[in-house]
Design a protein around this motif. Sequence first.
Motif, PDB file in Angstrom:
ATOM      1  N   LEU A  14      -8.531   0.950   0.656  1.00  0.00           N
ATOM      2  CA  LEU A  14      -8.602  -0.059  -0.404  1.00  0.00           C
ATOM      3  C   LEU A  14      -9.964  -0.038  -1.083  1.00  0.00           C
ATOM      4  O   LEU A  14     -10.065  -0.137  -2.305  1.00  0.00           O
ATOM      5  CB  LEU A  14      -8.329  -1.455   0.176  1.00  0.00           C
ATOM      6  N   ASN A  18     -10.659   0.792  -4.968  1.00  0.00           N
ATOM      7  CA  ASN A  18     -10.949  -0.361  -5.829  1.00  0.00           C
ATOM      8  C   ASN A  18     -12.423  -0.748  -5.915  1.00  0.00           C
ATOM      9  O   ASN A  18     -12.808  -1.474  -6.822  1.00  0.00           O
ATOM     10  CB  ASN A  18     -10.149  -1.576  -5.331  1.00  0.00           C
ATOM     11  N   HIS A 192      -5.290  -5.768  -4.493  1.00  0.00           N
ATOM     12  CA  HIS A 192      -4.244  -4.770  -4.317  1.00  0.00           C
ATOM     13  C   HIS A 192      -2.859  -5.412  -4.425  1.00  0.00           C
ATOM     14  O   HIS A 192      -1.949  -4.841  -5.028  1.00  0.00           O
ATOM     15  CB  HIS A 192      -4.386  -4.095  -2.958  1.00  0.00           C
ATOM     16  N   CYS A 203       4.992   1.013  -0.701  1.00  0.00           N
ATOM     17  CA  CYS A 203       3.822   1.323  -1.512  1.00  0.00           C
ATOM     18  C   CYS A 203       3.819   2.808  -1.810  1.00  0.00           C
ATOM     19  O   CYS A 203       2.956   3.538  -1.354  1.00  0.00           O
ATOM     20  CB  CYS A 203       2.547   0.943  -0.775  1.00  0.00           C
ATOM     21  N   CYS A 206       0.893   3.780  -4.502  1.00  0.00           N
ATOM     22  CA  CYS A 206      -0.359   3.044  -4.514  1.00  0.00           C
ATOM     23  C   CYS A 206      -1.381   3.719  -3.619  1.00  0.00           C
ATOM     24  O   CYS A 206      -1.103   4.732  -2.982  1.00  0.00           O
ATOM     25  CB  CYS A 206      -0.143   1.596  -4.071  1.00  0.00           C
ATOM     26  N   CYS A 207      -2.565   3.181  -3.585  1.00  0.00           N
ATOM     27  CA  CYS A 207      -3.668   3.838  -2.877  1.00  0.00           C
ATOM     28  C   CYS A 207      -3.476   3.834  -1.363  1.00  0.00           C
ATOM     29  O   CYS A 207      -4.216   4.486  -0.641  1.00  0.00           O
ATOM     30  CB  CYS A 207      -4.991   3.174  -3.230  1.00  0.00           C
TER      31      CYS A 207
END
Length: 223
Positions: A14, A18, A192, A203, A206-207
């Motif tokens: 995360l 981000n 997130h 997910c 997504c990351c």
Amino acid sequence: MQARTSIPKVYDKLFAANGKQNWWPGNSAFEIMVGAVLTQNTAWTNVEKAIANLKKAKALSPQAIVNTHPRRLAGWLKPSGYFNIKAERLRAMCWWLLGQGGTRKIAKLPTDELRRRLLAVHGIGPETADDILLYVFNRPVFVIDAYTRRIFARLGLIEGTEDYETLRHIFEDALDSNAGLFNEYHALVVVHGKDVCRKRPLCDRCCLAEDCPASDLSGSELH
DNA sequence: ACCCAGGGTCATA
DNA sequence: TATGACCATGGG
């Protein structure tokens, strides 16, 4: 075993995707506490409008709020929803703060005692109390919210149905007891949660996905 | 026209 | 202890 040891890794992913979030938004301890109550089950953009109303009315202080008629206070809180209930909750929190002698006074209390006192205030539940402990008093308490349940259940690291305290201890046990880390982690979870992992069953892009470039740390674990 | 958002309290079984 | 109803606006 696999599950709990992965919690630090999710943080790394995360953070890598981000960056630093610099939470909590707000310019004072009291503003953070007000925000923590107003954001209960409410979009932050709506909370900002209510806080702006309080500022414009020069009412962003415990004294000003207890001196304001609940009807009038509720009017300022209208954009944040549940305005009647939240007017009562803010009042209760402000009476409590004044009775405690202000944030400087209670800042000296041990975390367990401070948490008990926060939970005794009408309208402050576990998550709001932990928001305040972490983001106002800088205590190493891990905040559990709906996003935390959703994201980590989706990753298979928790069931998602555990009660609040159980989840809090799972996360606190899996990480170094570091307020700075918990601060950033919860902020990243919320960002997130809003951003990518909304309604997807998984997910997948997504990351946190296995094949996502942003999630590939190339063996360079940060912890 | 729906759905949901950085929860908590209260009444009921 | 464990559900369910309720609170209410604004953005998607």
